[in-house]
Design a protein around this motif. Structure first.
Motif, PDB file in Angstrom:
ATOM      1  N   THR A  30       0.820  -1.143   0.097  1.00 53.14           N
ATOM      2  CA  THR A  30      -0.006   0.032   0.128  1.00 53.14           C
ATOM      3  C   THR A  30       0.873   1.174   0.072  1.00 53.14           C
ATOM      4  OG1 THR A  30      -0.020  -0.270   2.429  1.00 53.14           O
ATOM      5  CG2 THR A  30      -2.151  -1.004   1.201  1.00 53.14           C
ATOM      6  N   PRO A  31       0.356   2.395  -0.524  1.00 48.25           N
ATOM      7  CA  PRO A  31       1.224   3.635  -0.735  1.00 48.25           C
ATOM      8  C   PRO A  31       1.714   4.149   0.442  1.00 48.25           C
ATOM      9  CG  PRO A  31      -0.642   3.716  -1.925  1.00 48.25           C
ATOM     10  CD  PRO A  31      -1.110   2.388  -1.123  1.00 48.25           C
ATOM     11  N   THR A  32       2.985   4.694   0.575  1.00 46.64           N
ATOM     12  CA  THR A  32       3.519   5.377   1.801  1.00 46.64           C
ATOM     13  C   THR A  32       3.061   7.110   1.486  1.00 46.64           C
ATOM     14  OG1 THR A  32       5.638   5.428   0.765  1.00 46.64           O
ATOM     15  CG2 THR A  32       5.184   3.734   2.070  1.00 46.64           C
ATOM     16  N   ARG A  33       2.398   7.239   0.512  1.00 48.11           N
ATOM     17  CA  ARG A  33       2.491   8.859   0.175  1.00 48.11           C
ATOM     18  C   ARG A  33       0.843   9.437   0.451  1.00 48.11           C
ATOM     19  NH1 ARG A  33       5.661  11.886  -2.853  1.00 48.11           N
ATOM     20  NH2 ARG A  33       7.546  11.060  -3.305  1.00 48.11           N
ATOM     21  N   THR A  34       0.716  10.332   1.063  1.00 53.87           N
ATOM     22  CA  THR A  34      -0.702  10.755   1.496  1.00 53.87           C
ATOM     23  C   THR A  34      -1.335  11.152   0.117  1.00 53.87           C
ATOM     24  OG1 THR A  34       0.268  12.988   1.916  1.00 53.87           O
ATOM     25  CG2 THR A  34      -0.239  11.652   3.847  1.00 53.87           C
ATOM     26  N   SER A  35      -0.735  11.716  -0.920  1.00 53.70           N
ATOM     27  CA  SER A  35      -1.484  12.128  -2.012  1.00 53.70           C
ATOM     28  C   SER A  35      -2.154  10.960  -2.915  1.00 53.70           C
ATOM     29  CB  SER A  35      -0.561  12.877  -2.836  1.00 53.70           C
ATOM     30  OG  SER A  35       0.687  11.714  -3.320  1.00 53.70           O
ATOM     31  N   VAL A  36      -1.496   9.668  -2.600  1.00 55.65           N
ATOM     32  CA  VAL A  36      -1.999   8.663  -3.484  1.00 55.65           C
ATOM     33  C   VAL A  36      -3.457   8.042  -2.732  1.00 55.65           C
ATOM     34  CG1 VAL A  36      -1.517   6.214  -4.112  1.00 55.65           C
ATOM     35  CG2 VAL A  36       0.324   8.004  -3.852  1.00 55.65           C
ATOM     36  N   TYR A  37      -3.572   8.491  -1.499  1.00 56.29           N
ATOM     37  CA  TYR A  37      -4.743   8.032  -0.627  1.00 56.29           C
ATOM     38  C   TYR A  37      -5.759   8.863  -1.283  1.00 56.29           C
ATOM     39  CZ  TYR A  37      -2.185   4.598   1.993  1.00 56.29           C
ATOM     40  OH  TYR A  37      -1.534   3.317   2.280  1.00 56.29           O
ATOM     41  N   GLU A  38      -5.670   9.989  -1.687  1.00 54.13           N
ATOM     42  CA  GLU A  38      -6.489  11.010  -1.988  1.00 54.13           C
ATOM     43  C   GLU A  38      -6.994  10.853  -3.498  1.00 54.13           C
ATOM     44  OE1 GLU A  38      -7.528  12.624   0.622  1.00 54.13           O
ATOM     45  OE2 GLU A  38      -5.989  11.906   1.887  1.00 54.13           O
ATOM     46  N   LEU A  39      -6.376  10.092  -4.270  1.00 56.90           N
ATOM     47  CA  LEU A  39      -6.809  10.016  -5.749  1.00 56.90           C
ATOM     48  C   LEU A  39      -8.246   9.458  -5.543  1.00 56.90           C
ATOM     49  CD1 LEU A  39      -3.416   8.506  -7.140  1.00 56.90           C
ATOM     50  CD2 LEU A  39      -4.207  10.868  -7.395  1.00 56.90           C
ATOM     51  N   PRO A  40      -9.054   9.963  -6.449  1.00 57.03           N
ATOM     52  CA  PRO A  40     -10.367   9.359  -6.622  1.00 57.03           C
ATOM     53  C   PRO A  40     -10.478   7.891  -6.910  1.00 57.03           C
ATOM     54  CG  PRO A  40     -10.249  11.342  -7.992  1.00 57.03           C
ATOM     55  CD  PRO A  40      -8.736  10.845  -7.576  1.00 57.03           C
ATOM     56  N   GLU A  41      -9.549   7.321  -7.714  1.00 54.86           N
ATOM     57  CA  GLU A  41      -9.641   5.832  -8.055  1.00 54.86           C
ATOM     58  C   GLU A  41      -9.445   5.033  -6.703  1.00 54.86           C
ATOM     59  OE1 GLU A  41      -7.449   7.786  -9.502  1.00 54.86           O
ATOM     60  OE2 GLU A  41      -6.014   7.072 -10.690  1.00 54.86           O
ATOM     61  N   VAL A  42      -8.555   5.719  -6.079  1.00 54.21           N
ATOM     62  CA  VAL A  42      -8.009   4.644  -4.795  1.00 54.21           C
ATOM     63  C   VAL A  42      -8.978   4.954  -3.857  1.00 54.21           C
ATOM     64  CG1 VAL A  42      -5.933   4.802  -2.922  1.00 54.21           C
ATOM     65  CG2 VAL A  42      -5.327   5.371  -5.437  1.00 54.21           C
TER      66      VAL A  42
END
Lengths: 311, 487
Positions: B396-408
Motif C-alpha cells: 500500500t502507498p506510503t504517500r498521502t497524495s495517493v490515498y486522496e486519488l479518486p480511483e484509490v
C-alpha cells in the motif's frame, strides 16, 4: 691441550674438507612443488584460523572496512559465563548422543537384515539409501511439511492416535522431530558402511559357528561384532563429525525454537555471527566448537590407532 | 652458444606453468583490487537520462511491493536507460548481505531495502543522507516533496536520531490489523451477541478481553466452519515479538522509557528496559492466556503460517499484516474484512513493519545519482498507484497524495481492483500517531529481539510464567544494551 684436541678423531673428522661432497639443496624438488599448495593452504586455512583467534580477542567493526578493536579476554569470559551458551552445549551433547546412537543402532540393524536378504538386495539397498541423497535443507522442508498441523501426514497420523498438540510447537516434540529427521537421513550411511564390513566377515567362520550349534546372538556377539567393530568405529567417526556441525534441518524447521529447545551450538554460532554481527564472540564460539570437534576426532582416531587401523 | 636450441626440461615446463599461473592470479587480484569506475554522466539534457547505460543492483526483502516493482520495472528502464537488477531475499539473509556489503567498502548493492531496525539503526553511518541528493539541482526532485510521505512513517522508516537527516524513503507500510471472516461474523452475530453479552463486530472499540471471548466462542460453537477462533504468529521468530507487542502496548507496557520516541526517531542509548512493569506483566499474562485458546499450531507459525491457515479456513480471525489482504481476497473473495486491533486498558496499538529504500554510502558519486533516480521513481505516486493495481502483489502507498486519488478512494469498497485498499479504513486509524506501534529503533535491536521472542516462546510453551518471562527479558535486554554497539 690444544694439540690433544686436534688429535681427537671426532674433531679431525669434522675439520675434513667437504668440498668434494655434493651439496644437498635446502628445499628439494618435491618441496618446491609443494610450495604453491602450501601457500594455498595457508591462504585458505591457516590465515583465517589465525584471524579467527585474533577476532576472538577483539570487537569487530564492519563499516568502512573490517577493523579489530582489542577487548582482551572479554569474549572468552562471556563465553564461559553465559548460561544460555551452556544450555546450548548441553542440548548439543544430548542431540549428539541421540542422533549418533540411534543411527548406529538402526544402521546396524538394517545392515544385518539386508545381509540376510539374498534376492533383490541391491534394489532394497538402493531404496534404503535414498534419504541420504537428499540435501539436508530438503529434508528439513520435507519434515516441516510432514509435521505441519494443517496438512502434515505425521500430524494427521498422531491426531488419529489422540495427540492434539503440534509436533514442532512443543519443546520435546520439536527436539524429537529434528533428531528423527537427521536419523532418517543418515542411518542409511551407517547401514551401507556396516554392510560393507559384514561382507568382509569370513563365511567359513560363520559356517563353523553354525555347525557348532552357536545361536544367532552368540554368532553376532563373538564373531560378527568383533569382525566389523573397526568399520563401525569409522562410521561412528564420520557421523560424529557431521553431528557436531548439524545446522540445516533445525534452521529450516524450528529456527532453534520453541523456547530454544533446538538451539544447539551451531545455530547459536550462526545467529551470533550473522544476525547480531558480533563476530568477536562468534569467533570464540567457533573456536570452542573446533576444539570440541578435535577432541571427538582424536578420541576416535586414538581408538582406531589402538586397533592398528591408522597404520 | 648451443648449436641446437635446447629442449625445455620437465622442470622448465613446470616452472613456466607456475610462473604463468602466479602472474595471472596476481593480475586478476590487482585488477579486482583496483579502483572502480563510476558510471558515465551526461551533462545537460534530460535529467532522467543523464546516467543512461548504468546498471543498479537493488537488494530487497521478498515483499509484495518489490514483487510489483520487479514486474513493472520497464517504465523506469525506458525513462532513464538504467538497468536494474533486483535481488530479493528473506529478511535475515538480506540483512547479512547488506552488512557484509557495507563492510566490503564497495557497493555491490547500490540500492538497499533498509529495514529500520536491522539495517537503518545499526548501519545508519553506511547509508547516504538523502538530503544531499535532494538538494542537487541537477537531479530530479521528489514529486510532491518529502512532506507527501506519511509523517510517522517517514520518521520511523527514514530517520535515525537526527530529526533532519533522511536515510531512507518510505517504501512499504505493512501494519498489523485485525483480519476476520466477515461471513462467519455475519452468520453468528446475533447468537454471539446473546451468548457473550456484547456486539462482537470487530472494530477499534472491541477490547482484547472481548477478542478472547469471541475466539473462545468460535472454538466451542463453530467447529464445523473453522477449527479455531484465533491464530497467531507465535513461532520463536521476529513475528512473535510483533504479535505480542500489540498486546503489550495496549496494556500500557513498553520496552523502554519514552518508548514512542525510541520507536519513532530511534536511540543509541535507550536506558533500562521496562518490561518488568506491572502493565507489561499484565499484558504478558493476557497474551499467554490468549495463546492458550488459539490454534496450537500458532507456536509454529510466523506471518506466512498464520496467513496460510487463515486463508485455508482454519481460523475465524487473527492479527496479521494488512498487505495480506490481496491474498485473502484471492482465496476468500468477499469473505474477509479488516479492523484496527482491539484495545487494552491503555489504548490500541498496531505494529508497523514498514521499511524504506536507501542508498549505500559506498556508492560512487554518479552511481548515487542513478540510485537517487530509482528511489524517486520507486516511491513516486505513479509507481505506488501502479503497484496497487499490480497482479504481482504490491503493498500500500506510503504517500498521502495517493490515498486522496479518486480511483484509490473508490477501491476502498468492494468490488475493488486494488484489494489491499480494502484495509484502508483500518490502517488509516492504525497509522495515527497515538495508535501506531513502533518497536524500539536501536542498533542492537536484533539481539534484543531474539532475547524477547525466545523468552516469550518459553512462556508460551509453559517453561516459565509471564512474570518470569518479562523479568528475564528485562535482564537480558539490559545486558545487551549495556554492551553497546559498534559497526
Amino acid at each position: 691441550m690444544a694439540q690433544a684436541a686436534d688429535s681427537s678423531p671426532v674433531l679431525r673428522r669434522s675439520t675434513r674438507p667437504e668440498a668434494a661432497a655434493p651439496k644437498e639443496p635446502r628445499i628439494g624438488f618435491e618441496g618446491k612443488m609443494m610450495v604453491p599448495g602450501l601457500i594455498l593452504l595457508a591462504a585458505l586455512s591457516i590465515v583465517p584460523f589465525l584471524a579467527l583467534i585474533a577476532m576472538s580477542f577483539s570487537r569487530v567493526r564492519l563499516l568502512g572496512g573490517v577493523r579489530l578493536e582489542p577487548v582482551g579476554l572479554g569474549n572468552w569470559v562471556r563465553f564461559f559465563t553465559d548460561p544460555d551458551m551452556w544450555m546450548s552445549w548441553l542440548r548439543t551433547l544430548i542431540y549428539f548422543v541421540l542422533t549418533v546412537g540411534l543411527e548406529m543402532a538402526l544402521g546396524l540393524g538394517i545392515a544385518l537384515c539386508l545381509y540376510r536378504v539374498l534376492r533383490a538386495r541391491n534394489i532394497l539397498l538402493s531404496l534404503v539409501l535414498l534419504p541420504m541423497f537428499a540435501a539436508p535443507v530438503i529434508v528439513g522442508l520435507l519434515g516441516r511439511y510432514l509435521t505441519d498441523s494443517t496438512f502434515g501426514l505425521y500430524s494427521w497420523m498422531l491426531r488419529s492416535l489422540g495427540f492434539s498438540g503440534d509436533i514442532l510447537g512443543s519443546p520435546v516434540g520439536a527436539f524429537t522431530a529434528v533428531v528423527l529427521m537427521d536419523v532418517w537421513e543418515w542411518t542409511p550411511l551407517i547401514a551401507l558402511i556396516t554392510l560393507a564390513g559384514l561382507s568382509g566377515v569370513p563365511q567359513s567362520v560363520r559356517e563353523a559357528a553354525a555347525v557348532d550349534g552357536a545361536p544367532g546372538w552368540m554368532t553376532l556377539r563373538y564373531i560378527v561384532f568383533p569382525a566389523i567393530s573397526n568399520v563401525l568405529l569409522v562410521a561412528l567417526l564420520i557421523r560424529s563429525m557431521d553431528a557436531i556441525r548439524y545446522f540445516d534441518i533445525i534452521w529450516v524447521t524450528t529456527n532453534g525454537g520453541p523456547a530454544d529447545a533446538t538451539k544447539i551450538v551451531p545455530i547459536r554460532l550462526y545467529e551470533t555471527a550473522f544476525r547480531f554481527f558480533d563476530f568477536g564472540y562468534a569467533a570464540a564460539i567457533g573456536l570452542a566448537m573446533l576444539a570440541f570437534s578435535i577432541f571427538i576426532a582424536r578420541t576416535f582416531v586414538r581408538l582406531l590407532d589402538t586397533r592398528g587401523l591408522t597404520r | 652458444m648451443d648449436r641446437y636450441p635446447r629442449e625445455p626440461s620437465r622442470r622448465d615446463v613446470l616452472r613456466g606453468a607456475l610462473a604463468t599461473g602466479a602472474s595471472l592470479t596476481l593480475a586478476g587480484g590487482l585488477s579486482a583490487c583496483g579502483s572502480r569506475s563510476d558510471v558515465v554522466r551526461t551533462a545537460g539534457g534530460d535529467q532522467w537520462r543523464q546516467f543512461k547505460g548504468a546498471t543498479l543492483n537493488f537488494i530487497s526483502e521478498n515483499t509484495a511491493p518489490t514483487a510489483a516493482i520487479a514486474a513493472n520495472i520497464r517504465p523506469f528502464v525506458d525513462l532513464t536507460g538504467i538497468s536494474v537488477n533486483i535481488v530479493t531475499l528473506e529478511l535475515t539473509a538480506l540483512v547479512q548481505r547488506v552488512a557484509l556489503d557495507l563492510a566490503s567498502g564497495r557497493a555491490q548493492y547500490q540500492v538497499v531495502y533498509a529495514d529500520p531496525y536491522q539495517v537503518l539503526a545499526p548501519y545508519q553511518r553506511g547509508l547516504v543522507d538523502l538530503r544531499s541528493l535532494q538538494a542537487d539541482p541537477a537531479l530530479p526532485d521528489l514529486p510532491g516533496g518529502i512532506t507527501d510521505f506519511i509523517p510517522t512513517q517517514l520518521d520511523a522508516a527514514g530517520r535515525f536520531i537526527d530529526p533532519g537527516a533522511v536515510y531512507a524513503l518510505p517504501y512499504d507500510a505493512p501494519t498489523m490489523i485485525w483480519q476476520y471472516r466477515r461471513d462467519l461474523f455475519d452468520r453468528y452475530r446475533s447468537r454471539m451477541a446473546n451468548d457473550l453479552g456484547f456486539d462482537p463486530t470487530p472494530g477499534g472499540d472491541r477490547t482484547w478481553e472481548e477478542y478472547f471471548e469471541i475466539a473462545r466462542w468460535f472454538n466451542k460453537n463453530a467447529t464445523s466452519d473453522v477449527k479455531y477462533g484465533t491464530g497467531h504468529q507465535a513461532r520463536q521468530h521476529d513475528s512473535l515479538m510483533n504479535d505480542f507487542s500489540n498486546v503489550l502496548w495496549s496494556y500500557g507496557g513498553d520496552y523502554f522509557d519514552d518508548g514512542k520516541e525510541v520507536g519513532r526517531m530511534g536511540s543509541r542509548d535507550p536506558g533500562p528496559c521496562r518490561l518488568d512493569s506491572a502493565a507489561a506483566i499484565a499484558g504478558a499474562e493476557f497474551y499467554n492466556r490468549l495463546l492458550g485458546i488459539a490454534d496450537p499450531a500458532s507456536r509454529t507459525w510466523d506471518w506466512d503460517g498464520v496467513g496460510a491457515a487463515f486463508r485455508a479456513g482454519q481460523l475465524a480471525m487473527c492479527p496479521n499484516w494488512h498487505e495480506y489482504a490481496a491474498s485473502n481476497e484471492e482465496v476468500l473473495p468477499g469473505k474477509v474484512d479488516y479492523a484496527p486491533l482491539p484495545k487494552g486498558p491503555a489504548g490500541t496499538a498496531n505494529m508497523y513493519g514498514g521499511t524504506g529504500v536507501a542508498i549505500s554510502a559506498n556508492t560512487l558519486p554518479h552511481e548515487r545519482g542513478a540510485a537517487w533516480l530509482f528511489l524517486v521513481w520507486a516511491t513516486s505516486p505513479q509507481t505506488q498507484l501502479a503497484n496497487l493495481r499490480s497482479k504481482a502483489g504490491g503493498g500500500t502507498p506510503t504517500r498521502t497524495s495517493v490515498y486522496e486519488l479518486p480511483e484509490v478512494r473508490a477501491a476502498e469498497k468492494r468490488p475493488s481492483p486494488m484489494p489491499n485498499m480494502l484495509t484502508a479504513a483500518a490502517v488509516r486509524q492504525a497509522w495515527q500517531s497515538d495508535r501506531i506501534g513502533l518497536r524500539p529503533k536501536i542498533p542492537m535491536w536484533n539481539e534484543c529481539n531474539t532475547a524477547i521472542f525466545t523468552q516469550l516462546s518459553r512462556m508460551l510453551t509453559g517453561s516459565g510464567s509471564p512474570e518470569e518471562a518479562m523479568r528475564s527479558i528485562k535482564s537480558r535486554v539490559d545486558r545487551i544494551v549495556a554492551r553497546g554497539w559498534v559497526a
